[in-house]
Design a protein around this motif. Structure first.
Motif, short mmCIF file in Angstrom:
data_model
loop_
_atom_site.label_atom_id
_atom_site.label_comp_id
_atom_site.label_asym_id
_atom_site.label_seq_id
_atom_site.Cartn_x
_atom_site.Cartn_y
_atom_site.Cartn_z
N ARG A 28 0.84 -1.20 0.00
CA ARG A 28 0.05 -0.02 0.06
C ARG A 28 0.86 1.37 -0.15
NH1 ARG A 28 -3.34 -3.35 -0.78
NH2 ARG A 28 -5.50 -3.65 0.18
N ILE A 29 0.45 2.22 -0.69
CA ILE A 29 1.19 3.57 -0.85
C ILE A 29 0.17 4.60 -0.83
CG2 ILE A 29 1.54 3.53 -3.26
CD1 ILE A 29 3.99 4.74 -3.09
N THR A 30 0.56 5.80 -0.01
CA THR A 30 -0.44 7.02 -0.05
C THR A 30 0.29 8.14 0.01
OG1 THR A 30 -2.19 7.80 1.29
CG2 THR A 30 -0.73 6.78 2.51
N GLU A 31 -0.36 9.00 -0.16
CA GLU A 31 0.50 10.61 -0.10
C GLU A 31 -0.79 11.42 0.63
OE1 GLU A 31 2.17 14.14 -2.97
OE2 GLU A 31 1.63 12.12 -3.87
N ALA A 32 -0.44 11.83 1.93
CA ALA A 32 -1.62 12.55 2.59
C ALA A 32 -0.93 13.37 3.69
CB ALA A 32 -2.49 11.75 3.03
N ASP A 33 -1.47 14.44 4.09
CA ASP A 33 -1.07 15.28 5.09
C ASP A 33 -1.34 14.90 6.51
OD1 ASP A 33 0.03 17.11 3.25
OD2 ASP A 33 -1.59 17.94 2.79
N HIS A 34 -2.36 14.16 6.56
CA HIS A 34 -3.06 13.67 7.86
C HIS A 34 -2.54 12.17 8.33
CE1 HIS A 34 -4.88 17.68 8.10
NE2 HIS A 34 -5.28 17.22 6.91
N SER A 35 -2.18 11.87 9.75
CA SER A 35 -2.27 10.48 10.03
C SER A 35 -3.36 9.67 10.16
CB SER A 35 -1.88 10.79 11.50
OG SER A 35 -0.48 11.57 11.96
N SER A 36 -4.73 10.46 10.26
CA SER A 36 -5.59 9.32 10.17
C SER A 36 -5.97 8.91 8.40
CB SER A 36 -7.04 10.11 10.66
OG SER A 36 -7.16 11.23 9.83
N GLN A 37 -5.68 9.84 7.57
CA GLN A 37 -5.94 9.35 6.33
C GLN A 37 -4.86 8.46 5.82
OE1 GLN A 37 -5.88 12.86 3.63
NE2 GLN A 37 -6.01 11.51 1.84
N ILE A 38 -3.61 8.47 6.37
CA ILE A 38 -2.45 7.89 5.84
C ILE A 38 -2.75 6.20 6.39
CG2 ILE A 38 -0.22 6.94 6.59
CD1 ILE A 38 0.59 9.31 5.04
N PRO A 73 8.11 12.73 4.38
CA PRO A 73 9.18 12.99 5.54
C PRO A 73 8.32 12.90 6.72
CG PRO A 73 8.56 14.97 4.55
CD PRO A 73 7.80 14.26 3.79
N TRP A 74 8.98 12.48 7.69
CA TRP A 74 8.03 12.03 9.13
C TRP A 74 7.26 13.35 9.70
CZ3 TRP A 74 9.77 13.82 13.75
CH2 TRP A 74 11.44 13.87 13.77
N PRO A 75 7.80 14.51 9.84
CA PRO A 75 6.72 15.56 10.00
C PRO A 75 6.00 15.57 8.84
CG PRO A 75 9.14 16.39 10.48
CD PRO A 75 9.18 14.81 9.61
N PRO A 76 4.52 16.06 9.13
CA PRO A 76 3.90 16.50 10.15
C PRO A 76 3.40 15.55 11.12
CG PRO A 76 2.52 16.88 8.44
CD PRO A 76 3.87 16.01 8.08
N TYR A 77 3.56 14.07 10.87
CA TYR A 77 2.84 13.26 11.84
C TYR A 77 4.11 12.48 12.69
CZ TYR A 77 3.22 11.75 7.03
OH TYR A 77 3.83 11.46 5.56
N PRO A 129 4.89 14.57 2.00
CA PRO A 129 4.30 13.61 3.26
C PRO A 129 3.67 12.59 2.41
CG PRO A 129 3.74 15.98 3.58
CD PRO A 129 4.31 15.85 2.12
N SER A 130 4.16 11.54 2.87
CA SER A 130 3.69 10.16 2.23
C SER A 130 4.08 8.95 3.17
CB SER A 130 4.11 10.01 0.81
OG SER A 130 5.39 10.13 0.61
N ALA A 131 3.59 7.58 2.66
CA ALA A 131 3.99 6.48 3.50
C ALA A 131 3.73 5.28 2.51
CB ALA A 131 3.20 6.15 4.74
#
Length: 388
Positions: A6-16, A37-41, A78-80
């Motif tokens: 799974r791969i995602t690009e989002a600004d908020h932890s809940s969405q990630i 990059p790990w900030p902002p979460y 911001p992504s994971a």
């Protein structure tokens, strides 16, 4: 054996978290989470939520400058990326090391006691290390000696510009330095492709005088004179590239009659001294080694990756890997190729469709000629198959 990415690009932890765990069912033996990059979460918050909801026995996390997953590469946003793996009949040994622990390991038996894994088990290693306060070369050397022929793949965390800023997590243990990884044995086979992105120039030469990382003579002549001659016989573009950077390829098998891509370990020429004729390279050298000068640019790196994957595919024929880990230098990607998704697109073209995940590293780990090394400007990938 099953790999799910799974791969995602989002600004908020809940969405990630929601996107990484979408439509996942059942239990998993291993998960590897890359955060960029790990900030902002908060990496630990993400880690705990994913481990709790994902039913993952062992979960590893690494922060980085860019992530790779599926057919995408996301750099500096911001992504994971999360790879979840089911590995029936495979023994997993997760481990973490700090520099003091590494320095306390003196002999092969210390590795066997630490991991409870022995050479006859033919282990494979996937590891992530901090580049600032951990001696990655010493770790690789130790594994090479204790487990000859066992592949190590992985990379150096790349989310930080200084010590203590990267985050590594292993099953809830948070580390700002050191190394985390997993050793795998049993019903799996790990094969590797390491693209160092260079092309040879000139002829091969035998090192006839060297000390530590200094080459004094090639074929009985000063290193600098030989380099001058090679470049004088090259093109204007070769000389332009050499002005930017020149490399030495060290043959991994000195007895081969003909060398091709993948036969050389690439190390940079750090400097030359015209007066003495000596050249310094980024590795220890010894008399009798076969070397060849190399150059690197985007075109060459593109060709090298294509060619190595073609060679690999021709050997494997119709066999498709169950999963892949991909570790690419943070000097590649958009910085080198001026286009998105370059490496992973080529990998999927030749070997896919295969579930793939990885990250952009501050140094890549992979074997050349059956021995593991720490590289730069390289794409190192591991391909997973059942043993039976």
């Amino acid at each position: 054996m099953e790999f799910i990415n799974r791969i995602t690009e989002a600004d908020h932890s809940s969405q990630i978290i929601a996107e990484l765990l979408m439509r996942l069912e059942g239990n998993f033996d291993l998960g590897i989470l890359y955060i960029c990059p790990w900030p902002p979460y908060d990496p630990l918050k993400l880690f705990r939520a994913i481990k709790a909801r994902g039913n993952i026995r062992h979960l590893i996390c690494c922060t980085c400058a860019g992530i790779i997953g599926g057919e995408r590469e996301i750099e500096g946003r911001p992504s994971a990326s999360l790879m979840l793996v089911r590995l029936p009949q495979v023994k997993l040994v997760p481990f973490a090391l700090t520099q003091p622990v590494l320095e306390s390991i003196k002999v092969n038996e210390d590795w066997y006691n630490l991991l409870d894994v022995y050479p006859n088990e033919k282990p494979s290693f996937v590891v992530f290390a901090d580049p600032f306060a951990f001696d990655g070369n010493s770790f690789i050397s130790g594994i090479n000696q204790a487990y000859p022929g066992s592949p190590i793949v992985g990379g150096l965390a790349s989310a930080a510009s200084g010590p203590g800023e990267n985050v590594l997590i292993l099953d809830g243990e948070v580390m700002k330095e050191g190394l985390v990884g997993v050793c795998l044995t049993g019903n799996l086979r790990v094969e590797t492709v390491v693209s160092q992105g260079c092309r040879p120039i000139g002829n091969t030469f035998i090192v006839t005088r060297a000390q530590r990382n200094i080459i004094y003579e090639l074929g009985g002549r000063p290193f600098y004179k030989v380099l001058e001659e090679v470049l004088s016989n090259g093109t204007d573009y070769d000389r332009h590239l050499a002005h930017e950077a020149i490399f030495v390829g060290i043959a991994m098998n000195e007895y081969k009659e003909k060398f091709q891509r993948g036969d050389f370990l690439i190390r940079g020429v750090i400097g030359v001294e015209p007066q003495s004729g000596a050249g310094a390279v980024g590795d220890h050298m010894r008399v009798g080694q076969t070397v060849q000068f190399h150059l690197r640019d985007a075109k060459t790196a593109n060709e090298d990756l294509h060619e190595l994957l073609k060679q690999y595919k021709s050997k494997k024929q119709a066999t498709v890997a169950h999963g892949a880990f991909v570790f690419s230098c943070n000097g590649r990607g958009i910085n080198l190729f001026n286009e998105r998704d370059h490496d992973i697109r080529i990998i999927q073209h030749h070997l896919g469709p295969v579930p793939a995940a990885g990250f952009f590293c501050a140094g890549e780990i992979g074997p050349v000629g059956g021995t593991n090394f720490l590289h730069g400007f390289t794409n190192s990938m591991a391909l997973f198959y059942p043993q039976t």
